[in-house]
Scaffold this active site. Structure first.
Site, PDB file in Angstrom:
ATOM      1  N   GLU A 291      -0.184 -15.605 -31.516  1.00 52.85           N
ATOM      2  CA  GLU A 291      -0.350 -15.379 -32.956  1.00 52.85           C
ATOM      3  C   GLU A 291       1.003 -15.191 -33.641  1.00 52.85           C
ATOM      4  O   GLU A 291       1.263 -15.775 -34.704  1.00 52.85           O
ATOM      5  CB  GLU A 291      -1.206 -14.129 -33.192  1.00 52.85           C
ATOM      6  CG  GLU A 291      -2.691 -14.326 -33.020  1.00 52.85           C
ATOM      7  CD  GLU A 291      -3.471 -13.108 -33.501  1.00 52.85           C
ATOM      8  OE1 GLU A 291      -3.069 -12.520 -34.540  1.00 52.85           O
ATOM      9  OE2 GLU A 291      -4.463 -12.742 -32.852  1.00 52.85           O
TER      10      GLU A 291
ATOM     11  N   ASP B 180      -6.167  -9.386 -31.843  1.00 55.82           N
ATOM     12  CA  ASP B 180      -5.803  -9.751 -33.210  1.00 55.82           C
ATOM     13  C   ASP B 180      -4.666  -8.852 -33.677  1.00 55.82           C
ATOM     14  O   ASP B 180      -4.727  -7.617 -33.525  1.00 55.82           O
ATOM     15  CB  ASP B 180      -6.989  -9.588 -34.172  1.00 55.82           C
ATOM     16  CG  ASP B 180      -7.824 -10.857 -34.277  1.00 55.82           C
ATOM     17  OD1 ASP B 180      -7.465 -11.865 -33.637  1.00 55.82           O
ATOM     18  OD2 ASP B 180      -8.846 -10.836 -34.990  1.00 55.82           O
TER      19      ASP B 180
ATOM     20  N   SER C  43      -6.084 -20.157 -13.435  1.00 54.12           N
ATOM     21  CA  SER C  43      -6.777 -20.163 -12.149  1.00 54.12           C
ATOM     22  C   SER C  43      -7.626 -21.413 -12.035  1.00 54.12           C
ATOM     23  O   SER C  43      -7.823 -22.146 -13.008  1.00 54.12           O
ATOM     24  CB  SER C  43      -7.679 -18.922 -12.013  1.00 54.12           C
ATOM     25  OG  SER C  43      -6.981 -17.740 -12.326  1.00 54.12           O
TER      26      SER C  43
ATOM     27  N   ASP D 177     -10.564 -15.061 -27.185  1.00 51.13           N
ATOM     28  CA  ASP D 177      -9.671 -14.551 -28.236  1.00 51.13           C
ATOM     29  C   ASP D 177      -9.986 -13.081 -28.462  1.00 51.13           C
ATOM     30  O   ASP D 177     -10.725 -12.706 -29.378  1.00 51.13           O
ATOM     31  CB  ASP D 177      -9.863 -15.355 -29.518  1.00 51.13           C
ATOM     32  CG  ASP D 177      -8.814 -15.007 -30.569  1.00 51.13           C
ATOM     33  OD1 ASP D 177      -7.950 -14.160 -30.297  1.00 51.13           O
ATOM     34  OD2 ASP D 177      -8.857 -15.598 -31.658  1.00 51.13           O
TER      35      ASP D 177
END
Length: 820
Positions: free
Chosen positions: A195, A337, A262, A334
């Site tokens: 971000e 933030d 992975s 996600d």
């Protein structure tokens, strides 16, 4: 003269004798901490005797009358072999490294204190289920039993490192294990840095819409256009400078591109030659000596389990039982933030919320520093999360005056039942039970690949934040923390997490690739770990009607780069077999030789071939030439080639070929010009480093796996004693993934990959195999320190059997723990 000579000889002989005596003294004290695996020990805290049977690879098979006693035995075994590693993990989570290493680790400690991982772990102790609570207590008692033995018998302080960095070792407690679980979330999370970097690139580019080129979305339907970062925060400086901390080897925060990766794939009985399910898993983390993984077998009341554990935690995180196999890959949910919080101009102890200004939650924390005075850090939290220092992640470069940055993160909770979930999955008897047990898993988000004797499945586990559809940046760049629509509103329901059970094809897998395409705010992620390895995996899986254990091993060890096969024809389209004849030794002739080698190469990143080095150096030089004039110093943040960016440029997707023109020059350069110049750059770099005999180059010389001791490995002269270096195949985008460092002086060193590999065959479970990248012991004098390393390098495995007779037949020692 002869008299002087004799005295010089005596002095020299005496010095040699003193050195030998010193070395013998070092060896004696260091060897005192080598465990004796074949003895009986009386200890408190056990309900009945426990046997720890060490097979010939030093894998402990632990047998006890109850699960609590077995976990006691695991704690004892972990502390026998990995005590230094365990204490370092605990100190890192606590933010107490500077007590040993001084000011060098102060930045690490300060950052982790701000996250308060250990405080959240302490709170989480009360929310574990009864079974997990008992397991954590028993495991802690086992660790402490080993500490008691070390003190009582003067066993060299438990590890050689303890003599160099002497400090008291506190008894192990359940919070320590829970904190290590949270530390893993830090190591496997990368959205925060992404971000911030996206915001920095937006500010650096003259045309911010070109962010989509250099930080591209993975193929699939597009998303809505995001605002420019400067629109959200008009007062931020486009070319701000801020101090950024130098990374320490013990820093758990991953560098960009290293936040976990992975492989896992499974086959149903109808796609298996022997008629049983198959599962392969190789989780990827940073290399170290010893490896983060420790192999173990536990004989529980629900049945035997065997696989990979992490010292400090009482769980087999990837492995199998008699009826179930499970593996992990990072899901790239996600779950972070970044928020820019506005300070009250009249009172900087307050920040703006949707309901007006509120005071920060604040607490002082004292950090003790070796050879320096303690410092007091003022920790602050907003309603969104902890306030982070501007020197981390480059946050100071994107934070406007009068603001601070905070982070919302799923791991920052005192109601984290992830360890309970891990123990539930470990004891499950079917795919359905395991999916149900994983519902209470919180972080780090993982793709859990499962097989039982009949069914295969993949389920994304971990909390997915619920976002508002009106979120200003969709969580892709930092947003205003005071706007209600930007804040999280709890979590998405577990049922909405991606789930694939018994697919019709009979095959499923994950290489950190994009698993689902959902519109915001129901998305899983905009950032994924892979768009390349999965292509090669698809080819290998579809090339056979049925699979075997050996075909799964073959895929796990595959070194063919889909990226090389797809990009080389693009970037060299106007260069292959062109150009006039040129004298030997000229740049033109060297270019022709390199292109001739690459033209006949099949993309195999084999350690013995020259082509992988030519290819890797060319792509690295090419990306640098494409972005350095547009991004300036920010180009250094792009340490690895992004294949999607290169493809966008050379296919001119949405006008991306504009990156080929050097803005600072008068001519208009074409992509062919840049590709030719980049190849020359690469050949000059190779010649300076490896010589101009391109045909004799070896990829493995540049692509050495660096299993380094995180503390002693950097000390001149003695570092080589602790470090394990190996020539390896593979690369950034191969299934046998060997992630390169990306930075000078050794940009192609292999620093991140499969520290554990396992392949489980439920047609014949005891033919299942596994391996770790170093050895079971963390003691450099142990023969088990690096005995598995060469097997790992050669792509070999050791048996994974739950047969107790086989373990006893090959035992190198049996430790019996008896109640005192």
């Amino acid at each position: 003269m002869a008299h002087v000579f004799r005295w010089l000889l005596r002095i020299a002989g005496g010095l040699v004798l003193l050195v030998l005596l010193a070395l013998l003294g070092v060896y004696y004290f260091a060897s005192r901490s080598l465990p004796d695996y074949d003895r009986t020990i009386e200890t408190a805290g056990l309900g009945a005797p426990v046997e720890i049977v060490r097979d010939n690879a030093n894998v402990p098979h632990i047998f006890g009358a109850s699960d609590e006693d077995v976990f006691f035995g695991l704690g004892f075994a972990h502390a026998q072999d990995r005590l230094w590693q365990m204490t370092m993990l605990r100190r890192t989570a606590q933010g107490r490294l500077s007590e040993l290493f001084g000011e060098a680790t102060l930045g690490v400690d300060t950052f982790l204190r701000r996250l308060d991982l250990y405080g959240y772990a302490r709170q989480s102790q009360s929310v574990q289920d009864a079974y997990t609570t008992a397991a954590l207590k028993a495991y802690s008692a086992g660790v402490n039993a080993r500490l008691e033995q070390i003190n009582a018998e003067a066993l060299g302080r438990g590890a050689p490192e303890m003599f160099v960095f002497n400090a008291p070792i506190a008894p192990w407690v359940p919070t320590d294990s829970l904190a290590i679980s949270k530390l893993l979330a830090v190591q496997l999370s990368g959205h925060l840095e992404e971000e911030v970097l996206r915001a920095r690139v937006s500010l650096a580019l003259d045309d911010p819409s070109r962010v989509a080129d250099v930080m591209p979305d993975h193929p699939g339907p597009g998303i809505a256009v995001l605002p420019e970062y400067a629109q959200l925060f008009p007062t931020v400086e486009r070319h701000a400078k801020a101090r950024m901390e130098q990374r320490h080897p013990l820093d758990p925060v991953p560098e960009r591109g290293f936040a976990g990766a992975s492989n896992a794939w499974a086959a149903a009985p109808n796609r298996s030659a022997a008629g049983g399910t198959l599962l392969a898993n190789d989780p990827h983390l940073g290399f170290s000596a010893p490896a983060i993984w420790f192999l173990a077998r536990l004989e529980l009341e629900s049945g035997g389990v065997i696989g990979g554990t992490i010292p400090g935690m009482p769980a087999v995180l990837t492995g199998r039982s008699a009826r179930l196999g499970w593996g992990l890959t990072t899901a790239y949910v996600d779950d972070q933030d970044v928020y820019i919080e506005k300070l009250n101009p009249d009172d900087t102890g307050q920040y703006l919320t949707p309901d007006g200004y509120k005071p920060f939650e604040s607490r002082a924390s004292i950090i003790n520093i070796k050879d320096a005075a303690p410092i007091t850090v003022q920790l602050r939290w907003t309603e969104n999360g902890p306030v982070l220092p501007p020197s981390r992640y480059g946050l100071g470069l994107i934070t406007p005056p009068g603001h601070v940055a905070s982070v919302a993160w799923t791991v920052l909770t005192g109601e984290d039942t992830s360890v309970s979930a891990a123990l539930g999955v470990m004891r499950a008897q079917s795919v359905e039970e395991a999916i149900r047990a994983a519902e209470v898993y919180v972080a780090p988000a993982q793709n859990l690949t499962l097989v039982d004797t009949e069914t295969i499945a993949l389920k994304t586990i971990g909390y997915v934040p619920r976002r508002d559809a009106r979120h200003a940046s969709q969580g892709r760049i930092p947003s205003q923390g005071w706007r209600a629509e930007n804040r999280w509103d709890g979590r998405m329901p577990y049922l909405s997490n991606p789930e694939f059970v018994a697919p019709v094809s009979g095959l499923l897998g994950n290489t950190n690739n994009k698993t689902v395409e959902r519109p915001f705010p129901n998305h899983i992620s905009f950032m994924w770990g892979d768009a390349q390895r999965v292509r090669r995996w698809q080819n290998l899986m579809q090339s056979r009607e049925v699979h075997t254990r050996d075909s799964f091993i073959e895929a796990q060890l595959d070194t063919v780069s889909y990226t090389a096969r797809s990009l080389l024809p693009l970037i060299g389209a106007d260069l292959w077999f062109t150009g006039d004849a040129a004298p030997d030794g000229t740049p033109e002739r060297k270019r022709q030789r390199a292109l001739s080698l690459l033209a006949s190469w099949n993309g195999e990143m084999n350690e013995h071939l020259p082509e992988p080095l030519l290819y890797a150096a060319w792509l690295r030089a090419l990306q640098t030439r494409l972005i350095q004039d547009d991004l300036g110093p920010l180009e250094k943040e792009f340490t690895h080639v992004d294949p999607l960016f290169i493809e966008r440029v050379f296919r001119d997707i949405d006008g991306a070929s504009i990156w080929c023109d050097v803005k600072q020059s008068a001519p208009v350069e074409t992509c062919t010009d840049i590709a030719r110049a980049a190849l020359d750059d690469a050949l000059i770099w190779i010649e300076e480093r490896w010589g101009d005999n391109f045909e004799a180059l070896r990829w493995g010389d540049a692509h050495q796996a660096t299993h380094d001791h995180q503390v002693l490995g950097e000390i001149p002269l003695i570092g080589g004693i602790f470090n394990i270096r190996q020539s390896t195949s593979g690369g950034d985008n191969t299934l046998l993934r060997g992630r390169t460092s990306g930075v000078e002086p050794d940009p192609f060193f292999n620093v991140h990959g499969a520290g554990y590999r396992g392949v489980y065959d439920f047609a014949d479970p005891d033919s299942s195999v596994f391996i770790i990248s170093t050895g079971q012991s963390g003691h450099f004098l142990s023969r088990y320190y690096d005995d598995l390393a060469q097997l790992w390098r050669r792509g070999e495995y050791i048996p994974m059997s739950l047969d107790p007779d086989l373990a006893r037949a090959a035992a190198v020692g049996i430790t019996t723990l008896r109640p005192r």
